[in-house]
Scaffold this active site. Structure first.
Site, PDB file in Angstrom:
ATOM      1  CE1 TYR A  70      -3.912   2.279   0.631  1.00  0.00           C
ATOM      2  CE2 TYR A  70      -2.427   3.362   2.168  1.00  0.00           C
ATOM      3  CZ  TYR A  70      -3.608   3.363   1.438  1.00  0.00           C
ATOM      4  OH  TYR A  70      -4.463   4.437   1.498  1.00  0.00           O
TER       5      TYR A  70
ATOM      6  CB  ALA B 211       5.369   0.355  -2.513  1.00  0.00           C
TER       7      ALA B 211
ATOM      8  CE  LYS C 204      -3.430   4.949  -1.776  1.00  0.00           C
ATOM      9  NZ  LYS C 204      -4.472   5.395  -2.712  1.00  0.00           N
TER      10      LYS C 204
HETATM   11  P1  NAP Z   1     -13.557   3.381   0.892  1.00  0.00           P
HETATM   12  O1  NAP Z   1     -14.664   3.946   1.689  1.00  0.00           O
HETATM   13  O2  NAP Z   1     -13.260   1.922   0.993  1.00  0.00           O
HETATM   14  O3  NAP Z   1     -13.763   3.798  -0.626  1.00  0.00           O
HETATM   15  C1  NAP Z   1     -12.984   3.256  -1.666  1.00  0.00           C
HETATM   16  C2  NAP Z   1     -13.924   2.805  -2.752  1.00  0.00           C
HETATM   17  O4  NAP Z   1     -13.146   2.377  -3.892  1.00  0.00           O
HETATM   18  C3  NAP Z   1     -14.785   1.612  -2.325  1.00  0.00           C
HETATM   19  O5  NAP Z   1     -16.127   1.825  -2.664  1.00  0.00           O
HETATM   20  C4  NAP Z   1     -14.159   0.478  -3.115  1.00  0.00           C
HETATM   21  O6  NAP Z   1     -15.072  -0.563  -3.422  1.00  0.00           O
HETATM   22  C5  NAP Z   1     -13.750   1.198  -4.387  1.00  0.00           C
HETATM   23  N1  NAP Z   1     -12.826   0.402  -5.173  1.00  0.00           N
HETATM   24  C6  NAP Z   1     -11.862  -0.440  -4.762  1.00  0.00           C
HETATM   25  N2  NAP Z   1     -11.235  -0.991  -5.807  1.00  0.00           N
HETATM   26  C7  NAP Z   1     -11.831  -0.485  -6.922  1.00  0.00           C
HETATM   27  C8  NAP Z   1     -11.641  -0.676  -8.306  1.00  0.00           C
HETATM   28  N3  NAP Z   1     -10.711  -1.508  -8.780  1.00  0.00           N
HETATM   29  N4  NAP Z   1     -12.427  -0.004  -9.155  1.00  0.00           N
HETATM   30  C9  NAP Z   1     -13.389   0.836  -8.720  1.00  0.00           C
HETATM   31  N5  NAP Z   1     -13.630   1.051  -7.411  1.00  0.00           N
HETATM   32  C10 NAP Z   1     -12.848   0.396  -6.521  1.00  0.00           C
HETATM   33  O7  NAP Z   1     -12.189   4.086   1.307  1.00  0.00           O
HETATM   34  P2  NAP Z   1     -11.703   5.609   1.190  1.00  0.00           P
HETATM   35  O8  NAP Z   1     -10.925   5.865   2.416  1.00  0.00           O
HETATM   36  O9  NAP Z   1     -12.788   6.520   0.808  1.00  0.00           O
HETATM   37  O10 NAP Z   1     -10.644   5.457   0.005  1.00  0.00           O
HETATM   38  C11 NAP Z   1     -10.543   6.378  -1.062  1.00  0.00           C
HETATM   39  C12 NAP Z   1      -9.076   6.622  -1.353  1.00  0.00           C
HETATM   40  O11 NAP Z   1      -8.484   7.308  -0.246  1.00  0.00           O
HETATM   41  C13 NAP Z   1      -8.254   5.355  -1.561  1.00  0.00           C
HETATM   42  O12 NAP Z   1      -7.380   5.546  -2.653  1.00  0.00           O
HETATM   43  C14 NAP Z   1      -7.460   5.252  -0.281  1.00  0.00           C
HETATM   44  O13 NAP Z   1      -6.254   4.544  -0.453  1.00  0.00           O
HETATM   45  C15 NAP Z   1      -7.246   6.704   0.040  1.00  0.00           C
HETATM   46  N6  NAP Z   1      -6.884   7.013   1.420  1.00  0.00           N
HETATM   47  C16 NAP Z   1      -7.754   6.778   2.440  1.00  0.00           C
HETATM   48  C17 NAP Z   1      -7.379   7.097   3.728  1.00  0.00           C
HETATM   49  C18 NAP Z   1      -8.303   6.870   4.912  1.00  0.00           C
HETATM   50  O14 NAP Z   1      -7.856   7.041   6.064  1.00  0.00           O
HETATM   51  N7  NAP Z   1      -9.553   6.508   4.694  1.00  0.00           N
HETATM   52  C19 NAP Z   1      -6.128   7.658   3.985  1.00  0.00           C
HETATM   53  C20 NAP Z   1      -5.270   7.876   2.927  1.00  0.00           C
HETATM   54  C21 NAP Z   1      -5.666   7.565   1.628  1.00  0.00           C
HETATM   55  P3  NAP Z   1     -15.103  -1.826  -2.421  1.00  0.00           P
HETATM   56  O15 NAP Z   1     -15.649  -1.303  -1.143  1.00  0.00           O
HETATM   57  O16 NAP Z   1     -15.982  -2.786  -3.126  1.00  0.00           O
HETATM   58  O17 NAP Z   1     -13.676  -2.269  -2.299  1.00  0.00           O
END
Ligand code: NAP
Length: 263
Positions: free
Chosen positions: A152, A154, A156
């Site tokens: 993860y 790597a 990002k």
């Molecule tokens: P989230 O609520 O899990 O939302 C991510 C969404 O992306 C989910 O609906 C997921 O579907 C969907 N997804 C996963 N793989 C996919 C694919 N191949 N194609 C299309 N959709 C896909 O989490 P979030 O925190 O909002 O995440 C959004 C972004 O923020 C991510 O890139 C994450 O790495 C980043 N981020 C989050 C945090 C944090 O603390 N939350 C911190 C730093 C960065 P499923 O639920 O079916 O997997």
């Protein structure tokens, strides 16, 4: 302020949940037409927004799907101005010795190849339109260790490199490419952390490592994405915007060390 995205068309991946859903709603509130894409729940997000949005079940890391999303933006809303490549997976909590090559491949595929495909397929269409804004969700995990598993982190770090390279390669196109590095945000991805803390009765400890001493809300990342999507950030390009309550501003240290004051 409202109407900041009037006349603009945005694709948002990962829009079925968390940061993506909050951003889809905020962009629509600001006047954008939104293509909300996710593996699931994209339709729910679009239904909550109404006529300004269309939901698509799509894999954001699969080339044909990304190509189709761009085409749908053109066919339904007449073009594309903003691509928020936000879909991501954590890949779980396994460490270096337990992860498999398959774990790495899937995490890199979704978190890094997905944003690259967004740049590859959005940029030509945006260029025809005279410019645009591509925003990729990275993470504080891409800045240094301690905020995610090995693959993860790597992936990002790779996103931060990607936006720098893409920004340089899109010279003269008036397309800006930036990233957002969120800290801890309460979403589907971090639900296990929040649930575990609730069960342990330690919810008040969440986010205590950052100077604001709290976790973030999805809308606080959506607002950063809005800034990068609008002309308010017209000279911001190739930048990874950290939105983490100050978490990554400091090396780990004892609180009150080096003259910090207790208020
Ligand atoms: P989230 O609520 O899990 O939302 C991510 C969404 O992306 C989910 O609906 C997921 O579907 C969907 N997804 C996963 N793989 C996919 C694919 N191949 N194609 C299309 N959709 C896909 O989490 P979030 O925190 O909002 O995440 C959004 C972004 O923020 C991510 O890139 C994450 O790495 C980043 N981020 C989050 C945090 C944090 O603390 N939350 C911190 C730093 C960065 P499923 O639920 O079916 O997997």
């Amino acid at each position: 302020m409202s109407g900041r995205l009037e006349g603009k068309v945005a694709i948002i991946t990962g829009a079925g949940s968390g940061i993506g859903r909050a951003t889809a709603k905020l962009f629509a509130d600001e006047g954008a037409k939104v293509i909300a894409a996710d593996l699931d729940n994209a339709d729910e997000t679009a239904a909550e927004i109404g006529a300004a949005a269309r939901g698509y079940t799509a894999d954001a890391a699969e080339e044909d799907s990304v190509r189709r999303l761009v085409r749908q933006a053109q066919e339904h809303f007449g073009g594309l101005d903003i691509f928020f490549a936000n879909a991501g997976i954590s890949g779980g909590l396994k460490g270096i010795f337990d992860q498999t090559p398959e774990d790495w491949q899937e995490i890199l595929r979704v978190n890094l190849i997905g944003p690259w495909l967004a740049v590859k397929h959005a940029a030509p269409v945006m260029k025809e339109r005279g410019g645009g804004s591509i925003i990729c969700t990275a993470s504080v995990a891409g800045l240094r260790a301690g905020a995610g598993g090995p693959a993860y982190s790597a992936s990002k770090a790779g996103v931060i490199s990607l936006i720098e390279t893409a920004c340089a390669q899109l010279v003269g196109s008036n397309i800006r490419v930036n990233a957002i590095c969120p800290g801890l945000i309460e979403t589907g991805m971090t639900a296990p952390i929040y649930d575990w803390a609730k069960q342990a009765g330690t919810s008040d400890k969440i986010g205590q490592l950052n100077p604001l001493q709290r976790g973030g809300e999805p809308v606080e990342i959506a607002r950063a994405a809005l800034f990068l999507a609008t002309e308010e950030s017209s000279y911001v390009n190739g930048h990874a915007l950290v939105v983490d309550g100050g978490l990554s501003a400091s090396h780990p240290c004892r609180r009150l060390a080096y003259g910090a004051t207790a208020f």
